[in-house]
Write a protein that holds these residues in place. Structure first.
Motif, short mmCIF file in Angstrom:
data_model
loop_
_atom_site.label_atom_id
_atom_site.label_comp_id
_atom_site.label_asym_id
_atom_site.label_seq_id
_atom_site.Cartn_x
_atom_site.Cartn_y
_atom_site.Cartn_z
N MET A 1 0.48 -1.59 -0.19
CA MET A 1 -0.14 0.11 -0.09
C MET A 1 1.35 1.22 -0.14
O MET A 1 1.94 0.92 0.39
N GLU A 8 -5.27 5.84 -0.49
CA GLU A 8 -6.34 4.54 0.13
C GLU A 8 -7.76 5.53 0.22
O GLU A 8 -9.13 5.63 0.45
N THR A 11 -10.00 6.34 -3.14
CA THR A 11 -10.12 4.81 -2.82
C THR A 11 -11.31 4.70 -2.78
O THR A 11 -12.24 4.09 -2.84
N LEU A 23 -6.17 13.12 -8.41
CA LEU A 23 -4.45 12.74 -8.67
C LEU A 23 -3.95 14.38 -9.14
O LEU A 23 -2.58 13.74 -9.96
N ARG A 33 2.13 8.47 -6.75
CA ARG A 33 2.20 8.10 -8.39
C ARG A 33 2.46 6.74 -8.79
O ARG A 33 1.83 5.60 -9.39
N GLU A 34 3.09 5.82 -7.09
CA GLU A 34 3.68 4.89 -8.17
C GLU A 34 2.96 3.52 -7.41
O GLU A 34 2.18 2.90 -8.56
N GLU A 35 1.64 3.87 -6.80
CA GLU A 35 0.86 2.98 -6.20
C GLU A 35 -0.39 3.31 -7.27
O GLU A 35 -0.90 2.16 -8.04
N LEU A 36 -0.72 4.31 -8.10
CA LEU A 36 -1.38 4.83 -9.63
C LEU A 36 -1.38 3.29 -10.84
O LEU A 36 -1.39 3.06 -11.02
N ALA A 37 0.44 3.77 -10.57
CA ALA A 37 1.21 2.65 -11.50
C ALA A 37 0.91 1.54 -11.74
O ALA A 37 0.25 0.92 -12.96
N ALA A 38 0.60 0.78 -10.15
CA ALA A 38 0.77 -0.59 -10.25
C ALA A 38 -0.92 -1.03 -10.27
O ALA A 38 -1.69 -1.76 -11.33
N TRP A 39 -1.83 0.05 -9.54
CA TRP A 39 -2.88 -0.11 -10.20
C TRP A 39 -3.63 0.05 -11.57
O TRP A 39 -4.10 -1.28 -12.47
N GLU A 40 -3.11 0.69 -12.38
CA GLU A 40 -3.00 1.06 -13.39
C GLU A 40 -2.57 0.09 -13.84
O GLU A 40 -3.63 -0.75 -15.15
N ALA A 41 -1.82 -0.61 -13.71
CA ALA A 41 -0.95 -2.47 -15.17
C ALA A 41 -2.14 -3.45 -14.46
O ALA A 41 -1.82 -4.06 -15.43
N ILE A 42 -2.66 -3.61 -13.57
CA ILE A 42 -3.78 -4.08 -12.92
C ILE A 42 -4.62 -4.12 -14.45
O ILE A 42 -4.83 -5.53 -14.90
N PHE B 13 -11.77 3.80 -11.36
CA PHE B 13 -13.10 2.76 -11.21
C PHE B 13 -14.09 3.24 -10.78
O PHE B 13 -14.73 3.00 -10.52
N GLY B 211 5.02 -1.97 -10.55
CA GLY B 211 3.91 -1.18 -11.13
C GLY B 211 4.19 -0.56 -12.80
O GLY B 211 3.27 -0.47 -13.37
#
Lengths: 216, 215
Positions: A1, A8, A11, A23, A33-42, B13, B211
């Motif tokens: 996280m 969090e 979201t 944003l 930014r890192e977290e967003l990138a990970a979520w975007e990748a999923i 989302f 990511g």
């Protein structure tokens, strides 16, 4: 996280405006930014999980299975039973409406003009409505408790009887969902509420039957 | 900022999923009329109406069922069972929910029932291909480097999280539709998706995936 709590927090909010604000924050926050990138990748990878294959024999199989259905399916007999259950309910409701209208028209304490009363007759007034909604919630909670009692056996047993109970409950839940959606559009509609109550009652009886089967 | 722009564009989302209707957008009168006509034909037991329903939704139903069950044979059985249930129950179906949403609701319940009966979790690690060499699964147009890891991680999720993820992210339903299918409020669908992505991210990191992967 993310080490930043804003991610969090954002979201969990259901407001798109809050997301846009987040944003703006993320553009200056490396963690977010890192977290967003990970979520975007999923999200980017997710469509690759779609499965596609040809099944030329599937529709003919379904068609044949439909053709093999007996005319008196368990569901049609259930519909018949439900219709029969509703006959006395509808008769009782009609009697109630006639009695209520009769009392309003002939009763000694009539103070409001007839035109106003006749406009209100098919509707629930606000205080009555909140009473009804309160009772409905209590009833739904009770059915929920009953459902939890029945659930273990209902989900574990493979017997045709329990499979049929599961299907029936699925259909009832679907009808409940539809009726609730309609009631939300028209909260004062007593007819819809009675229908909803009848379906809840049918679900209650079904769950009681399941619980009885478990005990016997 | 590139990431922010991408995210805002997709509304993440909060907004529309791929291929889904816009949330909050009402259906056009012609769509409503088509839906009503199809529903009535199904209700009267018209087999050609079920064939139309199959032609429109069959592929998506198979995909969802295959991901829930981990086997194409089981998925086809689930789709068949779903159509039989719809056939038996179509005349009692009324109301605000779309026929298609109701169809997917029955499909999801059928798959979950099937899994309970078999008492096993889906084997998604091999794309469900190991036990069924006879049917060829077409790879998506551009396979994604994360697919295998994502599939394996998804298999570890709780059922409700996996189902919401599959419906929203893979099959492109909106949160409203996911809510209708699963019988939960729209907001609950969002919460479940958030939780599923958080857990997936944790599982992917455990597998050494960060990511930055892009197709």
């Amino acid at each position: 996280m993310s080490r930043c709590s804003r991610f969090e927090e954002a979201t969990r909010r259901e407001d798109p405006g809050a997301w846009r604000t987040f944003l703006a924050h993320a553009s200056g926050c490396a963690d977010c930014r890192e977290e967003l990138a990970a979520w975007e990748a999923i999200s980017d990878a997710a469509p690759s999980l779609k499965k596609e294959w040809d099944s030329p024999r599937l529709w003919p199989r379904i068609e044949a299975a439909i053709a093999a259905q007996p005319s008196d399916t368990p569901v049609s007999s259930f519909r018949e039973r439900r219709r029969l259950t509703w006959v006395p309910l509808a008769a009782a409701a009609a009697l109630f409406v006639i009695a209520a209208v009769g009392l309003q028209v002939l009763g000694p304490t009539v103070t409001t003009p007839l035109t106003t009363r006749s406009m209100k007759d098919p509707l629930l007034e606000e205080s009555a409505l909140s009473e009804v909604e309160k009772s409905e919630r209590a009833y739904v909670d009770s059915i929920g408790r009953l459902s939890r009692l029945a659930e273990p056996r209902l989900s574990q047993s493979d017997s045709p009887l329990f499979v049929s109970y599961r299907e029936k409950i699925t259909l009832l839940d679907s009808a409940i969902g539809d009726l609730r959606a309609q009631v939300e559009q028209n909260r004062y509609n007593t007819h819809l509420r009675r229908e909803l109550l009848a379906v809840y009652r049918e679900k209650q009886h079904t769950l009681e039957q399941v619980v009885r089967e478990v005990k016997s | 900022m590139k990431i922010a722009a991408v995210s805002e564009n997709r509304l993440f989302f909060f907004g529309p999923a791929r291929g889904g209707d816009l949330e909050g957008e009402s259906r056009s009168p012609s769509e409503d009329a088509d839906e009503k006509a199809l529903r009535e034909r199904c209700g009267s037991g018209d087999v050609s109406a079920f064939e139309e329903l199959y032609r429109t939704h069959g592929a998506r139903m198979k995909s969802l069922a295959a991901n829930l069950l981990g086997s194409r044979t089981d998925a086809e059985d689930a789709v068949q069972e779903t159509f039989l249930k719809i056939y038996r129950g179509a005349s009692s179906f009324r109301g605000a929910a779309k026929l298609s949403t109701w169809t997917y609701r029955i499909l999801v319940n059928t798959c979950l029932d099937q899994r309970r009966r078999k008492g096993r979790a889906p084997d998604l690690t091999a794309s469900g291909q190991a036990d069924e060499p006879e049917a060829e699964i077409r790879a998506p147009a551009a396979d994604h480097p994360l697919r295998m890891d994502l599939e394996a991680s998804l298999a570890s999720l709780e059922q409700k999280h996996r189902t919401v993820f599959l419906l929203f992210e893979v099959e492109g339903f909106t949160h409203r539709e996911v809510g209708e299918i699963l019988g939960v409020p729209e907001g609950k669908s969002r919460t479940l998706l958030f939780e599923s992505k958080r857990e997936l991210q944790r599982l992917l990191r455990r597998r050494g995936i960060s990511g930055e992967v892009r197709a």
